[in-house]
Design an enzyme around this catalytic site. Sequence first.
Site, PDB file in Angstrom:
ATOM      1  N   MET A   1      10.418 -35.338 -41.347  1.00  0.00           N
ATOM      2  CA  MET A   1      11.316 -34.738 -40.347  1.00  0.00           C
ATOM      3  C   MET A   1      11.027 -33.240 -40.223  1.00  0.00           C
ATOM      4  O   MET A   1      11.787 -32.398 -40.694  1.00  0.00           O
ATOM      5  CB  MET A   1      12.766 -35.003 -40.727  1.00  0.00           C
ATOM      6  CG  MET A   1      13.083 -36.479 -40.928  1.00  0.00           C
ATOM      7  SD  MET A   1      14.847 -36.802 -41.223  1.00  0.00           S
ATOM      8  CE  MET A   1      15.061 -36.009 -42.831  1.00  0.00           C
ATOM      9  N   ASP A   2       9.933 -32.920 -39.552  1.00  0.00           N
ATOM     10  CA  ASP A   2       9.434 -31.542 -39.517  1.00  0.00           C
ATOM     11  C   ASP A   2       9.810 -30.858 -38.204  1.00  0.00           C
ATOM     12  O   ASP A   2       9.812 -31.488 -37.144  1.00  0.00           O
ATOM     13  CB  ASP A   2       7.908 -31.557 -39.671  1.00  0.00           C
ATOM     14  CG  ASP A   2       7.355 -30.177 -39.953  1.00  0.00           C
ATOM     15  OD1 ASP A   2       8.079 -29.356 -40.557  1.00  0.00           O
ATOM     16  OD2 ASP A   2       6.213 -29.910 -39.553  1.00  0.00           O
ATOM     17  N   GLY A   3      10.093 -29.566 -38.308  1.00  0.00           N
ATOM     18  CA  GLY A   3      10.305 -28.757 -37.109  1.00  0.00           C
ATOM     19  C   GLY A   3      11.718 -28.249 -36.910  1.00  0.00           C
ATOM     20  O   GLY A   3      11.995 -27.607 -35.895  1.00  0.00           O
TER      21      GLY A   3
ATOM     22  N   THR B   1       6.641 -35.322 -37.213  1.00  0.00           N
ATOM     23  CA  THR B   1       6.954 -34.605 -35.988  1.00  0.00           C
ATOM     24  C   THR B   1       6.457 -33.161 -36.049  1.00  0.00           C
ATOM     25  O   THR B   1       5.938 -32.709 -37.066  1.00  0.00           O
ATOM     26  CB  THR B   1       8.471 -34.607 -35.740  1.00  0.00           C
ATOM     27  OG1 THR B   1       9.140 -34.074 -36.899  1.00  0.00           O
ATOM     28  CG2 THR B   1       8.978 -36.013 -35.494  1.00  0.00           C
ATOM     29  N   SER B   2       6.588 -32.457 -34.925  1.00  0.00           N
ATOM     30  CA  SER B   2       6.339 -31.010 -34.776  1.00  0.00           C
ATOM     31  C   SER B   2       4.884 -30.649 -34.527  1.00  0.00           C
ATOM     32  O   SER B   2       4.553 -29.473 -34.390  1.00  0.00           O
ATOM     33  CB  SER B   2       6.852 -30.206 -35.978  1.00  0.00           C
ATOM     34  OG  SER B   2       5.899 -30.125 -37.020  1.00  0.00           O
TER      35      SER B   2
END
Length: 268
Positions: A40-42, A219-220
């Site tokens: 769960m990046d960003g 993500t990101s």
Amino acid sequence: MEYVSRSLASARTAVLDRAQRAVIAVLKTGPIPRHVAFVMDGNRRYARTQGMHVLQGHRDGFIALRRMLEICFLLGVQCVTVYSFSIDNFKRSQEEVDGLMSLAEDKLLELCEHGGILQQYGARINGVGKTELFPPHVRAAVAKAEELTRHNDKKILNLCMPYTSTDEIKTALEGTVNEAMRDAVEKGRPASPITEDDIDAHLMTSKCHSPPLDILVRTSGVKRLSDFLLWQCVDDTQIQFIDTYWPDISLLDLVPVILDYQRKAWAL
């Protein structure tokens, strides 16, 4: 006027919900992965682009987690594993770490509340990682969340926190060796050779009865695994990188991921 605005917003939400369920119904006609993991990046970059405080980015990230859990469970995904907090995240500013600890405590219990998404879909929550590194109030929240959902047997949610894959592998190796030595002493003979299956059985995710990892999504736009599920990714896992920041992720981002999984499954 305010009533009209609320009515229009409610109507739009209903239309979007029906459209989303229609898309999910179409996807479900093909093969569906049993186990999907998310980096769960960003959250922080999302907050900066929106002019928000960093912790608001993390709060919006929790809303995205709840949204993606519902999508995955509606699709029929059996197990979702998310990288919630790295051991290395303790190196961030004290203000951010304290805020994340408070957020983790609140949101863990919110996930498990009566009538919440985990109860709705019969999902059991597992804290995966070195929870002893957490302050007592967060450890208590993890234990309570696990207890509240321990009878749920339809879905699995693994929250990797605080976690790194290298620590998981090291812990699994230690457990495997210790068990082999105890077994050898009890039976009075040399220890049996250690196999990959032995190590796999001692992984934290294996102890949570997680099926093999089918898809890992980050993500990101960053294209690295950041010490997440490295052992689990070595076999047939499909790794997908998407540009969307985690708080903005939606079904539209997941559709190409599922379609690619289905295309490769049909090609076998």
